[in-house]
Design a protein around this motif. Structure first.
Motif: not given
Length: 223
Positions: A54, A92, A94, A97, A124, A180, A193
């Protein structure tokens, strides 16, 4: 028997062909540059960082152009201090994450939901020091106009309340220096992402691939 065997082959070949086409498109479009503005020697220093899967954008917490503290409350990051000169942004899915704090937490249902569920997304945000010298980061310098465009893209990725304020998810962070927030858009195999990072860079006029679904699709342009 031949009919059954042929049906099995088609059932296997179909998904394999789709995955193959996806990977081929990812490689081709990640290599196809969308030319941006010429690089500048003096400008706002930003970073693009990776954890191997990521990518995040790491931007100055405040400068003469953009002050992120107008969006992000200091109380959201109680563990920060004077060392927190930068802010990291990563978009990204939810559920993925929040339910996958470590790779050992990954469940097949969560991964499939992220890919095909079209659920809500989050942003994030980490408060952090300048990551200069990190092998996981690439540095870029943007002119003032380019940096404002990048910041506008990031700001536009937050979902906001009726008063225009970002919407935090209390207690959702991994520690005292991150949190977040609700975001706009839905994760998918196309809108990943890393493609979010690529879109942000393209909005700023950075030369990057036409489509950047994977971590390597982004980092090849910024290292």
């Amino acid at each position: 028997m031949r009919i059954v065997r042929g049906g099995v082959l088609l059932a296997v070949a179909g998904p394999v062909a789709v995955v193959g086409a996806y990977l081929l498109a990812a490689v081709a479009l990640a290599s196809l540059p969308v030319d941006g503005r010429p690089a500048v020697r003096n400008g706002v220093e930003i970073f693009v960082c990776t954890n191997g899967v990521h990518t995040d954008l790491v931007l100055p917490a405040a400068n003469g152009l953009v002050d992120w503290t107008t969006d992000l409350r200091h109380g959201d990051f109680p563990g920060t201090g004077p060392w927190a000169s930068h802010v990291s942004f990563g978009w990204g899915d939810r559920a993925f994450y929040l339910e996958t704090r470590q790779w050992s937490d990954l469940r097949l249902s969560t991964a499939l939901s992220a890919l095909f569920g079209g659920g809500p997304s989050v942003m994030h945000v980490y408060a952090m020091p300048r990551p200069a010298g990190s092998p996981d980061c690439g540095a870029l310098r943007l002119g003032n106009e380019a940096y404002r465009a990048l910041a506008a893209f990031v700001r536009g990725s937050f979902r906001r309340d009726g008063a225009g304020r970002v919407i935090p998810l209390p207690g959702s962070g991994y520690g005292a220096t991150d949190l977040f927030y609700e975001a706009v858009g839905h994760y998918s195999p196309v809108e990943t992402c890393n493609e979010w990072t690529g879109k942000a860079l393209r909005a700023a006029g950075v030369t990057v691939g036409a489509w950047t679904p994977f971590e390597g699709s982004v980092m090849r342009w910024v290292r």
